[in-house]
Design a protein around this motif. Structure first.
Motif, short mmCIF file in Angstrom:
data_model
loop_
_atom_site.label_atom_id
_atom_site.label_comp_id
_atom_site.label_asym_id
_atom_site.label_seq_id
_atom_site.Cartn_x
_atom_site.Cartn_y
_atom_site.Cartn_z
N GLN A 478 -42.53 -33.59 -50.73
CA GLN A 478 -42.02 -32.51 -49.90
C GLN A 478 -41.58 -33.03 -48.54
OE1 GLN A 478 -45.61 -29.82 -51.19
NE2 GLN A 478 -44.16 -28.53 -50.07
N VAL A 479 -42.27 -34.05 -48.06
CA VAL A 479 -41.92 -34.62 -46.77
C VAL A 479 -40.62 -35.41 -46.87
CG1 VAL A 479 -42.73 -36.06 -44.86
CG2 VAL A 479 -44.38 -34.76 -46.23
N TRP A 480 -40.45 -36.11 -48.00
CA TRP A 480 -39.26 -36.94 -48.17
C TRP A 480 -38.03 -36.12 -48.55
CZ3 TRP A 480 -38.54 -41.62 -46.47
CH2 TRP A 480 -39.62 -42.50 -46.33
N ASP A 481 -38.21 -35.14 -49.44
CA ASP A 481 -37.06 -34.44 -50.02
C ASP A 481 -36.69 -33.15 -49.31
OD1 ASP A 481 -37.27 -36.48 -51.79
OD2 ASP A 481 -37.57 -35.27 -53.57
N SER A 482 -37.42 -32.76 -48.33
CA SER A 482 -37.08 -31.53 -47.61
C SER A 482 -37.41 -31.71 -46.13
CB SER A 482 -37.86 -30.34 -48.18
OG SER A 482 -39.25 -30.48 -47.91
N ASP A 483 -36.94 -30.81 -45.32
CA ASP A 483 -37.26 -30.82 -43.90
C ASP A 483 -38.52 -29.99 -43.72
OD1 ASP A 483 -37.40 -30.84 -41.18
OD2 ASP A 483 -35.26 -30.43 -40.88
N LEU A 484 -39.68 -30.62 -43.92
CA LEU A 484 -40.94 -29.90 -43.90
C LEU A 484 -41.20 -29.27 -42.53
CD1 LEU A 484 -43.55 -29.17 -45.40
CD2 LEU A 484 -44.54 -31.32 -44.59
N VAL A 485 -40.85 -29.97 -41.48
CA VAL A 485 -41.08 -29.44 -40.14
C VAL A 485 -40.29 -28.14 -39.94
CG1 VAL A 485 -40.87 -29.90 -37.67
CG2 VAL A 485 -41.52 -31.75 -39.23
N ALA A 486 -39.03 -28.16 -40.34
CA ALA A 486 -38.21 -26.96 -40.20
C ALA A 486 -38.72 -25.83 -41.08
CB ALA A 486 -36.76 -27.28 -40.55
N ASP A 487 -39.16 -26.17 -42.30
CA ASP A 487 -39.69 -25.15 -43.21
C ASP A 487 -40.93 -24.48 -42.60
OD1 ASP A 487 -37.72 -25.71 -45.02
OD2 ASP A 487 -38.98 -26.96 -46.32
N VAL A 488 -41.84 -25.28 -42.04
CA VAL A 488 -43.06 -24.73 -41.46
C VAL A 488 -42.73 -23.86 -40.25
CG1 VAL A 488 -45.19 -25.32 -40.22
CG2 VAL A 488 -44.55 -26.58 -42.30
N ALA A 489 -41.85 -24.35 -39.40
CA ALA A 489 -41.48 -23.57 -38.21
C ALA A 489 -40.86 -22.23 -38.61
CB ALA A 489 -40.51 -24.37 -37.35
N GLU A 490 -40.02 -22.24 -39.63
CA GLU A 490 -39.37 -21.02 -40.08
C GLU A 490 -40.39 -20.03 -40.64
OE1 GLU A 490 -36.03 -19.61 -43.40
OE2 GLU A 490 -36.28 -21.74 -42.90
N VAL A 491 -41.33 -20.51 -41.44
CA VAL A 491 -42.33 -19.64 -42.04
C VAL A 491 -43.25 -19.05 -40.97
CG1 VAL A 491 -44.39 -19.60 -43.51
CG2 VAL A 491 -42.29 -20.71 -44.31
N LEU A 492 -43.66 -19.87 -40.02
CA LEU A 492 -44.54 -19.37 -38.96
C LEU A 492 -43.83 -18.31 -38.13
CD1 LEU A 492 -46.28 -22.68 -37.77
CD2 LEU A 492 -47.23 -20.87 -39.21
N ALA A 493 -42.54 -18.54 -37.84
CA ALA A 493 -41.79 -17.55 -37.07
C ALA A 493 -41.61 -16.26 -37.86
CB ALA A 493 -40.43 -18.14 -36.68
N GLU A 494 -41.39 -16.39 -39.15
CA GLU A 494 -41.16 -15.21 -39.99
C GLU A 494 -42.43 -14.38 -40.16
OE1 GLU A 494 -40.35 -14.28 -44.70
OE2 GLU A 494 -39.61 -16.18 -43.85
N THR A 495 -43.57 -15.05 -40.36
CA THR A 495 -44.82 -14.34 -40.63
C THR A 495 -45.57 -13.97 -39.36
OG1 THR A 495 -46.05 -16.43 -40.85
CG2 THR A 495 -45.05 -15.49 -42.84
N GLY A 496 -45.31 -14.65 -38.27
CA GLY A 496 -46.04 -14.40 -37.03
C GLY A 496 -47.40 -15.05 -36.99
N LEU A 497 -47.68 -15.96 -37.91
CA LEU A 497 -48.97 -16.66 -37.93
C LEU A 497 -48.98 -17.76 -36.88
CD1 LEU A 497 -51.67 -16.83 -39.56
CD2 LEU A 497 -50.60 -18.71 -40.84
N ALA A 498 -50.07 -17.84 -36.15
CA ALA A 498 -50.20 -18.88 -35.12
C ALA A 498 -50.30 -20.25 -35.78
CB ALA A 498 -51.43 -18.61 -34.27
N PRO A 499 -49.65 -21.28 -35.23
CA PRO A 499 -49.70 -22.62 -35.83
C PRO A 499 -51.12 -23.14 -36.02
CG PRO A 499 -47.98 -22.54 -34.17
CD PRO A 499 -48.73 -21.25 -34.07
N ARG A 500 -52.06 -22.76 -35.10
CA ARG A 500 -53.43 -23.27 -35.20
C ARG A 500 -54.16 -22.72 -36.42
NH1 ARG A 500 -57.11 -19.45 -33.50
NH2 ARG A 500 -56.21 -17.61 -32.49
N LEU A 501 -53.61 -21.63 -37.02
CA LEU A 501 -54.24 -21.05 -38.20
C LEU A 501 -53.66 -21.60 -39.51
CD1 LEU A 501 -54.57 -17.32 -37.08
CD2 LEU A 501 -56.28 -19.16 -36.98
N LEU A 502 -52.84 -22.63 -39.40
CA LEU A 502 -52.28 -23.29 -40.60
C LEU A 502 -52.76 -24.73 -40.64
CD1 LEU A 502 -50.40 -23.46 -43.07
CD2 LEU A 502 -48.53 -24.04 -41.48
N GLN A 503 -53.32 -25.10 -41.78
CA GLN A 503 -53.74 -26.49 -42.01
C GLN A 503 -53.01 -27.01 -43.25
OE1 GLN A 503 -57.94 -28.13 -41.55
NE2 GLN A 503 -57.83 -27.98 -43.80
N LEU A 504 -52.41 -28.18 -43.09
CA LEU A 504 -51.72 -28.81 -44.22
C LEU A 504 -52.55 -29.97 -44.74
CD1 LEU A 504 -48.04 -28.89 -42.87
CD2 LEU A 504 -49.15 -27.14 -44.28
#
Length: 647
Positions: A478-504
């Motif tokens: 997922q890190v190699w084949d997609s823009d994981l950083v952009a995907d995470v930022a988009e999901v957090l913005a869409e859901t309103g979840l604070a970054p500190r409440l997400l662990q990968l």
């Protein structure tokens, strides 16, 4: 009747005092009318009245001809006919034509011959293999065509003249002609041999192999008095490509020929004392096959495969070079009934793949259970991407519990596949497949978005409780084949979840091997406030020096360490817990804390394990002691109850 592709030869018969051509025979079994010449006024049609022109043509014709009456007896024959059969023409009169040219050897030809004699069939053509009195044999094309009605067979004993117009016609006979096609058959045989054999090894090629295989599968056991079983050793040379690439195709071809000779020797030895030896064929490239008809069981095929491996161990002397090759062999042995050539070859190909995967230079026997697993795997792979689009996946959540007070601190999102055929599948059944074919990227996006959306919903539904974090597994692809950083930022913005409440979570081997783009992505996520955890820590590289340079905030200790905390069983007696495991775990926890990392212990199943982990300073625990993976509603109930107990 065997059709012949030769040119039809013309014969002549007397009709109305002049030679009337008998038309060339048509395709075998296709009746063609024979034109009847009208007699001239007052013409008497006998062998004598036909005169010497007819007899001269008949006797001197290069085509072997004989006249046969309606009873199937030879009336007269020319010299060429006698020479072809090795008999004097005079000896042929009165003999049964069917016996002379072997027309009674099969029922179909015999019936067709009788039909021609009785006027129910226009002609007959077939091919026969005749033996000459001097010992050699010849292939001849036999053609029978009726003489025109009213003609007396040439050379009839009574010489009864036919009549002209208005008189009763004599019963017609048939003209039997033979054409020697031995040279043509020999040429056809040689061409077939060239077409059916490999020019490099002179072994039967793929075409002949499948012809023999199909014939063996179609023949009923009682017809050949065999076992009704069939076996196949399908082998591929290990490392042959390197020989071709480094020494050239000429050396490679000579090596193939040398291998073929050894395989043939193995087959001959295996066939000693049996009805026939295994067929050795080159199927293409460096692939060979040994086909065993009427095999006696897997032991026979195993012995053959073992002898092949032994024969190939000795180095080959090729053009002054000593070359070594080995072989991987797939072995299949089964009942011939109900088996097709395609199914047998698929099984052999699969088994050959297993032999290579198991380490090469070995033989492997076909295993139906292992094949069923492979088929299931293939079925899953072929439907993975479509399953994401159809919404066949769902998430369950397993609590992460604080060791100090038993409160729920977070959950790990675990994907399940509700497969329409195989039921509910856990990640170990399909995640690796998804990583291999790339479908982990869309599946990973869906998991991330669904888990974050659910975590935000719990936060909104329980505003008086401290929010729990959600931990999501991420594959390195997922890190190699997609823009994981952009995907995470988009999901957090869409859901309103604070970054500190997400662990990968990433596995230890994936994180420890990170460099370049993966490492940059992990650092960007950490700078965003997202926590990075190493899953199954302690089973991979365990490079502690490298660990200090990674943007990691948590370690998840592999369950194998925790299982060592509980008593085992040995020889029916309880075995005390391993003190070494506890020492190792305590050391890792202390080191992690010194690096500013939190530690989660996986697979906590007993209260004793939990107590010992709590005593040595573990931060959180995860396992069946607290809860199995459950639905989102059950997590809501646990939030209402504030603490997780034994479930």
């Amino acid at each position: 009747m065997t059709p012949s592709g030769g040119e039809p030869a013309a014969a002549v018969a007397v009709a109305g005092g002049r030679a009337a051509p008998v038309p060339p025979p048509g395709p075998e079994g296709v009746p063609e009318p024979v034109p009847e010449a009208a007699p001239g006024p007052g013409v008497t049609r006998t062998a004598e009245s036909a005169g010497s022109p007819f007899r001269s043509v008949f006797d001197a014709a290069p085509l072997a001809m004989a006249v046969v009456d309606r009873e199937g007896l030879v009336v007269s024959a020319n010299d060429t006919f006698g020479e072809l059969l090795g008999l004097e023409p005079g000896e042929l009169a009165g003999q049964a034509a069917a016996e002379l040219v072997d027309l009674a050897s099969d029922a179909r030809t015999w019936q067709a011959y009788r039909a021609v004699l009785r006027g129910r069939r226009a002609r007959l053509r077939c091919v026969r293999h005749l033996k000459h009195p001097d010992g050699h044999s010849r292939w001849v094309q036999v053609t029978l065509a009726p003489l025109p009605a009213g003609d007396t067979p040439a050379g009839a004993p009574d010489g009864t003249p036919g009549t002209g117009s208005g008189a009763a016609a004599c019963p017609p006979g048939v003209l039997l002609s033979l054409a020697d096609i031995s040279v043509r058959r020999e040429l056809q045989s040689r061409l077939r041999h060239l077409r059916m054999h490999d020019p490099v090894t002179r072994l039967p090629n793929r075409t002949l192999f499948f012809e023999r295989l199909s014939a063996a599968l179609e023949t009923e056991p009682y017809e050949r008095g065999g076992t009704g079983r069939i076996g196949l050793c399908y082998l591929d040379l290990d490392g042959f490509k390197a020989v071709n690439d480094t020494l050239g195709h000429r050396i490679g071809d000579r090596l193939l020929a040398a291998v073929a000779r050894r395989l043939t020797a193995c087959a001959d030895e295996a066939g000693y004392g049996r009805a026939s030896a295994p067929l050795v064929a080159r199927l293409g490239g460096d692939e060979f096959a040994l086909l065993v008809e009427d095999s006696t069981g897997t032991e026979q095929l195993a012995d053959l495969a073992e002898s092949v491996l032994t024969a190939l161990q000795e180095p080959f002397d090729v053009s002054g070079r000593r070359l070594s090759v080995s072989a991987s062999i797939g072995v299949v042995e089964r009942q011939a009934a109900g088996t097709s050539a395609t199914a047998l070859m698929q099984a052999a190909d699969t088994t050959l793949y297993w032999a290579k995967a198991d380490g090469r230079a070995r033989w492997t026997l076909f295993d139906p259970e292992r094949n069923a697993t492979r088929m299931t795997r293939q079925a899953l792979v072929s439907t993975l991407r479509a399953a994401v689009e159809r919404g066949e996946f769902t998430l369950e959540y397993q609590p992460l519990v604080a060791m100090a007070d038993g409160r729920l601190r977070g959950v790990e999102a675990l994907v399940r596949w509700r497969h329409p055929q195989f039921g509910v599948l856990t990640p170990n059944r399909f995640i690796t497949l998804a990583e291999e074919d790339g479908s982990i990227v869309p599946l990973g996006r869906w998991i991330l978005a669904t888990a974050c959306r659910q975590a935000r919903r719990w936060q909104l539904e329980h505003p008086d409780e401290p929010p729990i974090f959600v931990s999501v597994n991420v594959a390195v692809r997922q890190v190699w084949d997609s823009d994981l950083v952009a995907d995470v930022a988009e999901v957090l913005a869409e859901t309103g979840l604070a970054p500190r409440l997400l662990q990968l979570e990433l596995t230890e081997s994936a994180v420890m091997g990170s460099a370049g783009r993966p490492l940059e992505a992990l650092r960007a996520l950490s700078d965003m406030g997202v926590h990075i955890a190493i899953d199954d820590f302690g089973t991979g590289y365990s490079n502690l020096a490298y660990l200090s340079r990674l943007p990691v905030s948590a370690l998840k200790l592999d369950g194998s360490f925790v299982r060592g905390f509980q008593p085992g069983q040995r020889a029916g007696e309880a075995e005390p817990p391993s003190p070494a495991d506890e020492v190792i775990v305590e050391a890792m926890i202390q080191l992690a804390h010194r690096l500013g990392l939190t530690v989660t212990a996986e697979c906590v199943e007993t209260s004793d394990q939990a107590s010992r982990l709590r005593r040595i300073g573990c931060d959180t625990g995860q396992g069946w002691l607290y809860s199995r993976p459950v639905s989102p509603d059950r997590i809501s109930e646990l939030l209402d109850g504030h603490a997780c107990g034994r479930r």
